[in-house]
Scaffold this motif. Structure first.
Motif, PDB file in Angstrom:
ATOM      1  N   PRO A  57      -1.000  15.198   0.819  1.00 37.96           N
ATOM      2  CA  PRO A  57      -0.244  15.462  -0.551  1.00 37.96           C
ATOM      3  C   PRO A  57      -0.693  16.708  -1.142  1.00 37.96           C
ATOM      4  N   VAL A  58      -1.877  17.202  -0.973  1.00 35.39           N
ATOM      5  CA  VAL A  58      -2.655  18.445  -1.585  1.00 35.39           C
ATOM      6  C   VAL A  58      -3.677  18.868  -0.548  1.00 35.39           C
ATOM      7  N   GLY A  59      -4.077  19.930  -0.697  1.00 37.18           N
ATOM      8  CA  GLY A  59      -5.277  20.589   0.211  1.00 37.18           C
ATOM      9  C   GLY A  59      -4.635  20.926   1.834  1.00 37.18           C
ATOM     10  N   TRP A  60      -5.757  20.999   2.515  1.00 35.75           N
ATOM     11  CA  TRP A  60      -5.744  21.541   3.885  1.00 35.75           C
ATOM     12  C   TRP A  60      -5.705  19.997   4.861  1.00 35.75           C
ATOM     13  N   ILE A  61      -4.868  20.267   5.967  1.00 35.11           N
ATOM     14  CA  ILE A  61      -4.543  19.236   6.967  1.00 35.11           C
ATOM     15  C   ILE A  61      -4.729  19.925   8.036  1.00 35.11           C
ATOM     16  N   ASN A  62      -5.508  19.111   9.120  1.00 35.93           N
ATOM     17  CA  ASN A  62      -5.460  19.698  10.624  1.00 35.93           C
ATOM     18  C   ASN A  62      -5.066  18.363  11.668  1.00 35.93           C
ATOM     19  N   TYR A  63      -5.714  17.811  12.085  1.00 38.27           N
ATOM     20  CA  TYR A  63      -5.463  17.041  13.257  1.00 38.27           C
ATOM     21  C   TYR A  63      -4.944  15.569  12.934  1.00 38.27           C
ATOM     22  N   PRO A  64      -3.911  15.324  13.625  1.00 39.40           N
ATOM     23  CA  PRO A  64      -3.424  14.015  13.432  1.00 39.40           C
ATOM     24  C   PRO A  64      -4.223  12.832  14.327  1.00 39.40           C
ATOM     25  N   ASN A  65      -4.503  11.670  13.904  1.00 40.27           N
ATOM     26  CA  ASN A  65      -5.249  10.871  14.597  1.00 40.27           C
ATOM     27  C   ASN A  65      -4.845   9.258  14.418  1.00 40.27           C
ATOM     28  N   GLY A  66      -5.298   8.414  15.206  1.00 43.39           N
ATOM     29  CA  GLY A  66      -5.151   7.085  14.842  1.00 43.39           C
ATOM     30  C   GLY A  66      -3.431   6.590  14.909  1.00 43.39           C
ATOM     31  N   PHE A  67      -2.785   7.181  15.667  1.00 41.34           N
ATOM     32  CA  PHE A  67      -1.196   7.081  15.582  1.00 41.34           C
ATOM     33  C   PHE A  67      -1.065   5.796  16.467  1.00 41.34           C
ATOM     34  N   SER A  68      -0.628   4.893  15.869  1.00 40.48           N
ATOM     35  CA  SER A  68      -0.209   3.390  16.356  1.00 40.48           C
ATOM     36  C   SER A  68       0.903   2.724  15.845  1.00 40.48           C
ATOM     37  N   TYR A  69       1.033   1.722  16.389  1.00 39.12           N
ATOM     38  CA  TYR A  69       1.933   0.833  15.762  1.00 39.12           C
ATOM     39  C   TYR A  69       1.612  -0.589  15.429  1.00 39.12           C
ATOM     40  N   SER A  85      -7.407  24.619  -0.035  1.00 39.37           N
ATOM     41  CA  SER A  85      -6.436  24.705   0.916  1.00 39.37           C
ATOM     42  C   SER A  85      -6.959  25.429   2.164  1.00 39.37           C
ATOM     43  N   HIS A  86      -8.193  25.349   2.314  1.00 37.27           N
ATOM     44  CA  HIS A  86      -9.124  25.720   3.568  1.00 37.27           C
ATOM     45  C   HIS A  86      -9.928  24.557   3.911  1.00 37.27           C
ATOM     46  N   GLU A  87     -10.556  24.674   5.344  1.00 40.98           N
ATOM     47  CA  GLU A  87     -11.134  23.553   5.912  1.00 40.98           C
ATOM     48  C   GLU A  87     -12.360  23.129   4.987  1.00 40.98           C
ATOM     49  N   GLY A  88     -12.819  22.024   4.653  1.00 35.58           N
ATOM     50  CA  GLY A  88     -13.779  21.353   3.869  1.00 35.58           C
ATOM     51  C   GLY A  88     -14.249  20.148   4.770  1.00 35.58           C
ATOM     52  N   PRO A  89     -15.319  19.416   3.971  1.00 41.83           N
ATOM     53  CA  PRO A  89     -15.706  18.017   4.643  1.00 41.83           C
ATOM     54  C   PRO A  89     -14.464  17.115   4.732  1.00 41.83           C
ATOM     55  N   LEU A  90     -14.258  16.678   5.826  1.00 39.75           N
ATOM     56  CA  LEU A  90     -13.082  16.060   6.191  1.00 39.75           C
ATOM     57  C   LEU A  90     -12.889  14.682   5.811  1.00 39.75           C
ATOM     58  N   HIS A  91     -11.903  14.547   5.074  1.00 42.59           N
ATOM     59  CA  HIS A  91     -11.382  12.950   4.815  1.00 42.59           C
ATOM     60  C   HIS A  91     -10.414  12.518   5.681  1.00 42.59           C
ATOM     61  N   ASP A 327      -0.631  28.404  -2.384  1.00 46.24           N
ATOM     62  CA  ASP A 327       0.067  27.387  -3.080  1.00 46.24           C
ATOM     63  C   ASP A 327      -0.638  26.250  -3.179  1.00 46.24           C
ATOM     64  N   GLY A 328      -1.744  26.058  -2.807  1.00 41.62           N
ATOM     65  CA  GLY A 328      -2.658  24.681  -3.008  1.00 41.62           C
ATOM     66  C   GLY A 328      -2.394  23.690  -2.028  1.00 41.62           C
ATOM     67  N   TRP A 329      -1.791  24.236  -0.789  1.00 40.17           N
ATOM     68  CA  TRP A 329      -1.795  23.254   0.675  1.00 40.17           C
ATOM     69  C   TRP A 329      -1.789  24.097   1.535  1.00 40.17           C
ATOM     70  N   SER A 330      -2.071  23.595   2.622  1.00 42.09           N
ATOM     71  CA  SER A 330      -1.963  24.238   4.007  1.00 42.09           C
ATOM     72  C   SER A 330      -1.947  23.592   5.135  1.00 42.09           C
ATOM     73  N   GLY A 331      -0.967  23.670   6.170  1.00 45.73           N
ATOM     74  CA  GLY A 331      -1.008  22.902   7.347  1.00 45.73           C
ATOM     75  C   GLY A 331       0.152  21.746   7.200  1.00 45.73           C
ATOM     76  N   ALA A 332       0.542  21.056   8.308  1.00 46.54           N
ATOM     77  CA  ALA A 332       1.418  20.098   8.440  1.00 46.54           C
ATOM     78  C   ALA A 332       1.423  19.653   9.943  1.00 46.54           C
ATOM     79  N   LEU A 333       2.166  18.578  10.064  1.00 50.56           N
ATOM     80  CA  LEU A 333       2.342  18.090  11.598  1.00 50.56           C
ATOM     81  C   LEU A 333       3.943  18.396  12.131  1.00 50.56           C
ATOM     82  N   THR A 334       4.097  18.412  13.507  1.00 45.93           N
ATOM     83  CA  THR A 334       5.347  18.641  13.797  1.00 45.93           C
ATOM     84  C   THR A 334       6.260  17.504  13.675  1.00 45.93           C
ATOM     85  N   THR A 335       7.519  17.650  14.129  1.00 45.47           N
ATOM     86  CA  THR A 335       8.284  16.467  14.090  1.00 45.47           C
ATOM     87  C   THR A 335       7.754  15.573  15.087  1.00 45.47           C
TER      88      THR A 335
END
Length: 489
Positions: A57-69, A85-91, A327-335
């Motif tokens: 929703p805001v800030g910097w994103i990198n790796y997807p994880n915990g993908f499950s059903y 919008s750059h890397e910091g302590p990971l949430h 713009d206050g955010w960076s990165g996304a995930l693919t389709t």
């Protein structure tokens, strides 16, 4: 390339009992993040904000994880830093979807205290997260990582379980990361990565994929084997190894660091790919049949995660960002993509639910040379052509910015994605269909060739609405749609 062997070893496990509920401190920390996100989200600029790609929703994103059903919904966790919008302590962010297309944000799952949270997985038979934790910081990175548990009270309010599951690798290495749990028969297995500490020169490091088995995730862990070991031809470090079965064969996904470019291959900073082979569940040996192959040939694809549902295997990856950080955010995930194994080729195609995003048809028919199709911020194109002739599509914004050329050269049988002179290209040998399926979002392009034999994922920063022009020396047949928004703004 590989040394494959089995070496049983019992592992000491430290077990600490605790309540499943969040502590007051954890709840308070998450409330602070929630308040910040709500206020900061009002200031985010939407110039390049994506419509149907998952993003924080805001800030910097990198790796997807915990993908499950779990209980009728797909769950996706992701690493992000909300305060810049750059890397910091990971949430840890968290989203859910009924169909891998329509997504809803849930509250932040994990907020760091003295540690950072890195890669994790979901434990299938129980709503638990198993994650890598480290006391390293951006300023002082150290190779000291271990595996821990995060429990939840079935309301998805995750809580640090206080249990150190795995602290060191069998050889004493403290660089132990990227868990991936899978089930086979009555047992559950965990694949992790270990990097040796033989030298301070990172090019001399070796990476191993380790296999553990457990009957109880809190205790009774057993080290089974190093089922894959890299030498320098596959980089100095592996990340996010995943092992699963498709069509009677086994697929080992891995993401090496430090591979040198070789012709058209390995041109990105970090690589994403796979090895097809056979796995023996009795001896715990993985036997590769072919050398490492790339998953995606675009500019910005990395760190994919997979999950299975009803016999199908789905994949999502990091779609790294560049120009949106102001713009206050960076990165996304693919389709999201469905994986299939055809012979020794791992093919990717968009999940079926993507057709639900089609809003209206903007073109259906032939398009002559030098004619254009106009979109707003999103689009999907199905392009049919005579691939015995050259194909050239120019894709750009109506108000300027970056542009991309998609080309097909029948003489060398290569598909080319040319982003402002930064070229990615690969030979395409169609399995059946010869249609190009192109997805355009506000700042992204994804090209699926045929049945998904060759896929390119590339971030593109154009201004205004999309304009797609046929520059081919032939008439093309195109069906084109605009697409709905399916992720929160």
């Amino acid at each position: 390339m590989f040394k494959l062997y089995m070496k049983p070893l019992n592992l000491l496990v430290i077990t600490l009992a605790c309540d499943l509920k969040q502590t007051f401190a954890e709840s308070a920390a998450k409330t602070i993040v929630k308040t910040y996100i709500r206020e900061k989200n009002q200031t985010i600029k939407s110039s390049y904000r994506l419509y149907y790609h998952v993003a924080a929703p805001v800030g910097w994103i990198n790796y997807p994880n915990g993908f499950s059903y779990h209980k009728g919904e797909y769950h996706l966790f992701y690493q992000f830093y909300p305060y810049d919008s750059h890397e910091g302590p990971l949430h840890w962010g968290h989203m859910v979807s009924p169909n891998l297309v329509d997504w809803v944000h849930l509250p932040t799952t994990l907020v760091p205290d003295n540690s950072q949270y890195f890669s994790d997985c979901t434990v299938y038979y129980n709503p638990l997260l198993m994650d890598t934790e480290s006391e390293s910081t951006i300023e002082e990175p150290v190779l000291e990582e271990n595996q821990n548990l995060e429990s939840n009270d079935d309301t998805m309010a995750f809580h640090k379980y206080g249990n150190l599951v795995l602290a060191v690798a069998p050889n004493g290495s403290i660089d132990l990361r990227d868990p991936k749990v899978r089930k086979h028969g009555d047992h559950r297995y965990d694949v992790l990565e270990r990097q040796t500490e033989d030298t301070v020169d990172e090019t001399g490091y070796f990476s191993h994929s380790l296999l553990y088995r457990y009957s109880n995730i809190i205790m009774n862990w057993e080290f089974l084997s190093v089922h894959a070991e890299s030498t320098s031809d596959l980089g100095y470090k592996w990340k996010y190894t995943d092992l699963f079965e498709l069509n009677g064969k086994h697929v080992l996904l891995l993401y090496p660091l430090g591979m040198d470019p070789q012709g058209d291959r390995y041109k990105n900073v970090h690589q994403a790919g796979y090895i097809i082979g056979s796995y023996n569940n009795e001896t715990f040996e993985f036997l590769p049949d072919l050398h490492y192959q790339e998953l995606d040939f675009g500019h910005d694809f990395y760190a994919a995660q997979t999950t299975a549902k009803d016999g199908k295997r789905y994949l999502i990856a990091w779609f790294e960002g560049r120009d949106e950080d102001v713009d206050g955010w960076s990165g996304a995930l693919t389709t999201f993509r469905e994986l299939e194994l055809v012979g020794y080729r791992l093919v990717m195609k968009p999940v079926e639910a993507m057709i639900n995003l089609r809003e209206k048809t903007v073109w259906d028919g032939d398009i002559a040379k030098n004619l254009s199709i106009q979109f707003n911020k999103t689009g999907e194109l199905l392009v049919s052509a005579n691939f015995n002739k050259r194909v050239v599509l120019e894709i750009k914004g109506s108000n300027g910015g970056e542009q991309v050329s998609l080309r097909w050269n029948p003489r060398v049988r290569k598909v080319v994605v040319d982003r402002e002179g930064d070229i990615r290209q690969m030979e395409w040998l169609p399995l059946g269909s010869k249609v190009w399926r192109i997805f355009l979002d506000t700042s992204s392009l994804e090209l699926f060739c045929g049945e998904g034999e060759v896929v390119f994922s590339t971030r593109v920063y154009s201004a205004g609405s999309w304009q797609v022009t046929n520059l081919s020396p032939q008439v093309l047949n195109v069906v084109a749609y605009t697409l709905w928004r399916s992720v929160p703004e």
